[in-house]
Design a protein around this motif. Structure first.
Motif, PDB file in Angstrom:
ATOM      1  N   GLU A  28      -6.098   3.155  18.029  1.00 20.13           N
ATOM      2  CA  GLU A  28      -6.264   1.861  17.366  1.00 20.13           C
ATOM      3  C   GLU A  28      -7.721   1.650  16.944  1.00 20.13           C
ATOM      4  OE1 GLU A  28      -2.874  -1.249  18.765  1.00 20.13           O
ATOM      5  OE2 GLU A  28      -4.719  -1.253  19.937  1.00 20.13           O
ATOM      6  N   ILE A  29      -7.899   0.842  15.900  1.00 18.12           N
ATOM      7  CA  ILE A  29      -9.230   0.435  15.452  1.00 18.12           C
ATOM      8  C   ILE A  29      -9.293  -1.078  15.542  1.00 18.12           C
ATOM      9  CG2 ILE A  29     -10.881   0.452  13.551  1.00 18.12           C
ATOM     10  CD1 ILE A  29      -9.403   2.960  12.494  1.00 18.12           C
ATOM     11  N   LEU A  30     -10.008  -1.554  16.542  1.00 18.94           N
ATOM     12  CA  LEU A  30     -10.158  -2.994  16.761  1.00 18.94           C
ATOM     13  C   LEU A  30     -11.457  -3.465  16.138  1.00 18.94           C
ATOM     14  CD1 LEU A  30      -9.506  -5.732  18.169  1.00 18.94           C
ATOM     15  CD2 LEU A  30     -10.828  -4.871  20.111  1.00 18.94           C
ATOM     16  N   ALA A  31     -11.364  -4.457  15.270  1.00 20.03           N
ATOM     17  CA  ALA A  31     -12.554  -5.067  14.684  1.00 20.03           C
ATOM     18  C   ALA A  31     -12.768  -6.438  15.313  1.00 20.03           C
ATOM     19  CB  ALA A  31     -12.407  -5.198  13.172  1.00 20.03           C
ATOM     20  N   ILE A  32     -14.003  -6.691  15.724  1.00 20.20           N
ATOM     21  CA  ILE A  32     -14.369  -7.996  16.282  1.00 20.20           C
ATOM     22  C   ILE A  32     -15.262  -8.702  15.271  1.00 20.20           C
ATOM     23  CG2 ILE A  32     -15.424  -9.225  18.212  1.00 20.20           C
ATOM     24  CD1 ILE A  32     -14.988  -6.759  19.926  1.00 20.20           C
ATOM     25  N   ILE A  33     -14.815  -9.852  14.804  1.00 17.63           N
ATOM     26  CA  ILE A  33     -15.586 -10.632  13.841  1.00 17.63           C
ATOM     27  C   ILE A  33     -15.922 -11.983  14.456  1.00 17.63           C
ATOM     28  CG2 ILE A  33     -14.461  -9.469  11.892  1.00 17.63           C
ATOM     29  CD1 ILE A  33     -12.850 -12.088  11.459  1.00 17.63           C
ATOM     30  N   VAL A 194     -11.376   3.051  18.315  1.00 24.44           N
ATOM     31  CA  VAL A 194     -12.616   2.483  17.793  1.00 24.44           C
ATOM     32  C   VAL A 194     -12.659   0.983  18.048  1.00 24.44           C
ATOM     33  CG1 VAL A 194     -14.040   2.151  15.724  1.00 24.44           C
ATOM     34  CG2 VAL A 194     -12.648   4.234  15.958  1.00 24.44           C
ATOM     35  N   ILE A 195     -13.816   0.513  18.518  1.00 20.99           N
ATOM     36  CA  ILE A 195     -14.094  -0.928  18.515  1.00 20.99           C
ATOM     37  C   ILE A 195     -15.282  -1.144  17.596  1.00 20.99           C
ATOM     38  CG2 ILE A 195     -14.723  -2.966  19.827  1.00 20.99           C
ATOM     39  CD1 ILE A 195     -13.356  -1.887  22.221  1.00 20.99           C
ATOM     40  N   LEU A 196     -15.074  -1.945  16.589  1.00 20.65           N
ATOM     41  CA  LEU A 196     -16.065  -2.180  15.541  1.00 20.65           C
ATOM     42  C   LEU A 196     -16.451  -3.647  15.506  1.00 20.65           C
ATOM     43  CD1 LEU A 196     -17.484  -1.559  12.725  1.00 20.65           C
ATOM     44  CD2 LEU A 196     -15.252  -2.003  11.703  1.00 20.65           C
ATOM     45  N   VAL A 197     -17.728  -3.939  15.711  1.00 14.44           N
ATOM     46  CA  VAL A 197     -18.253  -5.282  15.475  1.00 14.44           C
ATOM     47  C   VAL A 197     -18.862  -5.278  14.082  1.00 14.44           C
ATOM     48  CG1 VAL A 197     -19.992  -6.982  16.148  1.00 14.44           C
ATOM     49  CG2 VAL A 197     -18.698  -5.763  17.909  1.00 14.44           C
ATOM     50  N   SER A 198     -18.376  -6.125  13.202  1.00 10.57           N
ATOM     51  CA  SER A 198     -18.840  -6.062  11.812  1.00 10.57           C
ATOM     52  C   SER A 198     -18.651  -7.396  11.094  1.00 10.57           C
ATOM     53  CB  SER A 198     -18.078  -4.965  11.050  1.00 10.57           C
ATOM     54  OG  SER A 198     -18.522  -4.875   9.713  1.00 10.57           O
ATOM     55  N   HIS A 199     -19.518  -7.619  10.106  1.00  4.72           N
ATOM     56  CA  HIS A 199     -19.362  -8.772   9.218  1.00  4.72           C
ATOM     57  C   HIS A 199     -18.876  -8.335   7.841  1.00  4.72           C
ATOM     58  CE1 HIS A 199     -23.428  -7.195   8.512  1.00  4.72           C
ATOM     59  NE2 HIS A 199     -23.250  -7.589   7.273  1.00  4.72           N
ATOM     60  N   GLU A 200     -18.584  -7.030   7.689  1.00  2.90           N
ATOM     61  CA  GLU A 200     -18.079  -6.504   6.417  1.00  2.90           C
ATOM     62  C   GLU A 200     -16.552  -6.664   6.404  1.00  2.90           C
ATOM     63  OE1 GLU A 200     -19.915  -5.576   3.984  1.00  2.90           O
ATOM     64  OE2 GLU A 200     -21.866  -5.464   4.984  1.00  2.90           O
ATOM     65  N   LEU A 201     -16.100  -7.837   5.960  1.00  7.75           N
ATOM     66  CA  LEU A 201     -14.691  -8.181   6.116  1.00  7.75           C
ATOM     67  C   LEU A 201     -13.767  -7.332   5.254  1.00  7.75           C
ATOM     68  CD1 LEU A 201     -14.787 -12.072   6.474  1.00  7.75           C
ATOM     69  CD2 LEU A 201     -15.010 -10.288   8.210  1.00  7.75           C
ATOM     70  N   GLU A 202     -14.214  -6.938   4.073  1.00  2.00           N
ATOM     71  CA  GLU A 202     -13.374  -6.081   3.240  1.00  2.00           C
ATOM     72  C   GLU A 202     -13.164  -4.722   3.901  1.00  2.00           C
ATOM     73  OE1 GLU A 202     -11.572  -6.686   0.521  1.00  2.00           O
ATOM     74  OE2 GLU A 202     -12.138  -8.777   0.833  1.00  2.00           O
ATOM     75  N   PHE A 203     -14.218  -4.215   4.509  1.00  4.95           N
ATOM     76  CA  PHE A 203     -14.118  -2.948   5.232  1.00  4.95           C
ATOM     77  C   PHE A 203     -13.185  -3.098   6.421  1.00  4.95           C
ATOM     78  CE2 PHE A 203     -15.892  -0.082   8.575  1.00  4.95           C
ATOM     79  CZ  PHE A 203     -15.532   1.121   7.987  1.00  4.95           C
ATOM     80  N   VAL A 204     -13.337  -4.195   7.148  1.00  3.16           N
ATOM     81  CA  VAL A 204     -12.461  -4.474   8.286  1.00  3.16           C
ATOM     82  C   VAL A 204     -10.998  -4.491   7.833  1.00  3.16           C
ATOM     83  CG1 VAL A 204     -11.747  -6.297   9.901  1.00  3.16           C
ATOM     84  CG2 VAL A 204     -14.170  -5.691   9.675  1.00  3.16           C
ATOM     85  N   LYS A 205     -10.742  -5.141   6.705  1.00  7.19           N
ATOM     86  CA  LYS A 205      -9.374  -5.236   6.192  1.00  7.19           C
ATOM     87  C   LYS A 205      -8.806  -3.850   5.870  1.00  7.19           C
ATOM     88  CE  LYS A 205      -8.679  -8.724   3.508  1.00  7.19           C
ATOM     89  NZ  LYS A 205      -8.621  -9.631   2.322  1.00  7.19           N
ATOM     90  N   GLU A 206      -9.675  -2.949   5.411  1.00  5.89           N
ATOM     91  CA  GLU A 206      -9.236  -1.607   5.020  1.00  5.89           C
ATOM     92  C   GLU A 206      -8.937  -0.711   6.216  1.00  5.89           C
ATOM     93  OE1 GLU A 206     -11.314   0.644   2.014  1.00  5.89           O
ATOM     94  OE2 GLU A 206     -12.131  -1.192   1.172  1.00  5.89           O
ATOM     95  N   VAL A 207      -9.778  -0.765   7.252  1.00  2.00           N
ATOM     96  CA  VAL A 207      -9.684   0.257   8.311  1.00  2.00           C
ATOM     97  C   VAL A 207      -9.089  -0.234   9.625  1.00  2.00           C
ATOM     98  CG1 VAL A 207     -11.650   1.483   7.331  1.00  2.00           C
ATOM     99  CG2 VAL A 207     -12.022  -0.094   9.245  1.00  2.00           C
ATOM    100  N   ALA A 208      -9.192  -1.521   9.925  1.00  2.25           N
ATOM    101  CA  ALA A 208      -8.792  -2.010  11.245  1.00  2.25           C
ATOM    102  C   ALA A 208      -7.272  -2.070  11.394  1.00  2.25           C
ATOM    103  CB  ALA A 208      -9.400  -3.377  11.517  1.00  2.25           C
ATOM    104  N   THR A 209      -6.812  -1.808  12.601  1.00  2.00           N
ATOM    105  CA  THR A 209      -5.399  -2.010  12.929  1.00  2.00           C
ATOM    106  C   THR A 209      -5.201  -3.337  13.656  1.00  2.00           C
ATOM    107  OG1 THR A 209      -5.654  -0.795  15.012  1.00  2.00           O
ATOM    108  CG2 THR A 209      -4.964   0.463  13.080  1.00  2.00           C
ATOM    109  N   GLN A 210      -6.281  -3.882  14.193  1.00  2.00           N
ATOM    110  CA  GLN A 210      -6.244  -5.140  14.930  1.00  2.00           C
ATOM    111  C   GLN A 210      -7.581  -5.850  14.735  1.00  2.00           C
ATOM    112  OE1 GLN A 210      -5.653  -6.670  19.598  1.00  2.00           O
ATOM    113  NE2 GLN A 210      -5.566  -4.493  19.128  1.00  2.00           N
TER     114      GLN A 210
END
Length: 251
Positions: A28-33, A194-210
């Motif tokens: 899984e790829i978790l993005a924290i915004i 992957v755990i990703l902390v990011s403010h790049e929301l378009e990138f988050v939308k492309e790669v994150a599963t959660q």
């Protein structure tokens, strides 16, 4: 897999977060915004004990700890389970690109320098920096430095990546090259967690599963990217995304 139970952290009597519970499954790829200062990066740093949490349990891969009673042996094992890409690259200025990538292989994994250099060159090629292998950080752009840092993480063979705002220190024109590199990494390694902390929301939308929206040290909302980013249910999430969109347009 990463499992977090009742994690809490306080700095100087200021509560950063408390009672955080979270599971990230293998692959899984978790993005924290969330807004700046909400505790996102501190949470990430607590997972590999760059910051020591006050309470809670963390399982990363085959390693586990219960705070605050963490032995040195446990800390070493936890740090070996994951690798982190920082905001500020953290490269050795006096070492070349390939030496930066090889450093951990030589000093921690005790790999022979010749073999470590070969591996470093392979990883630099993956991030498009073969021709810069003998360049020093001072000779590289911010985007190139971050790609060296990504290559360094890949060389560890850890299948758990912690990415702490990997583009926040870059000029806007350099962000794209790093995001393209990260996207290719996750596409080529579907077994990575992957755990990703990011403010790049378009990138988050492309790669994150959660996606998790984090504010004031709490998980406010979580779900699939299309739900959290396009159809948020919580008022705090709606407010943040609306403000963030307005700022992006203004820029």
């Amino acid at each position: 897999m990463i499992e977090i139970k009742h994690l809490a952290k306080t700095f100087s009597n200021h509560e950063i977060f408390s009672d955080i519970n979270l599971t990230v499954n293998t692959g899984e790829i978790l993005a924290i915004i969330g807004p700046s200062g909400s505790g996102k990066s501190t949470l990430l740093r607590c997972l590999n004990l760059l910051e020591q949490p006050d309470q809670g349990e963390v399982t990363i891969g085959d390693s586990h700890f219960t705070a605050p009673h963490i032995s040195k042996k446990q800390a070493v094992k936890i740090r070996q389970e994951s690798t982190m890409v920082f905001q500020q690259f953290n490269l050795f200025r006096q070492k070349t690109a390939w030496q930066n990538v090889a450093e951990n292989l030589v000093t921690v994994k005790k790999i022979a320098k010749t073999a470590a250099k070969e591996r470093a060159l392979v990883e630099l090629d993956k991030v498009g920096l073969s021709e810069y292998a003998n360049f020093y950080p001072g000779q590289l752009s911010g985007g190139q430095k971050q790609r060296v840092a990504i290559a360094r993480s890949l060389a560890t063979d850890s299948k758990i990546l912690l990415l702490d705002e990997p583009t926040s220190a870059l000029d806007s024109e350099l962000v794209g090259e790093v995001l393209t590199t990260l996207k290719s990494v996750v596409e080529e390694h579907p077994d990575y967690t992957v755990i990703l902390v990011s403010h790049e929301l378009e990138f988050v939308k492309e790669v994150a599963t959660q996606v998790i929206f984090f504010e004031d040290g709490q998980i406010v909302e979580s779900g699939q990217p299309k739900d959290v980013l396009s159809h948020p249910q919580e008022t705090q999430t709606q407010r943040f995304l609306s403000r963030f969109t307005q700022q992006t347009i203004a820029q």
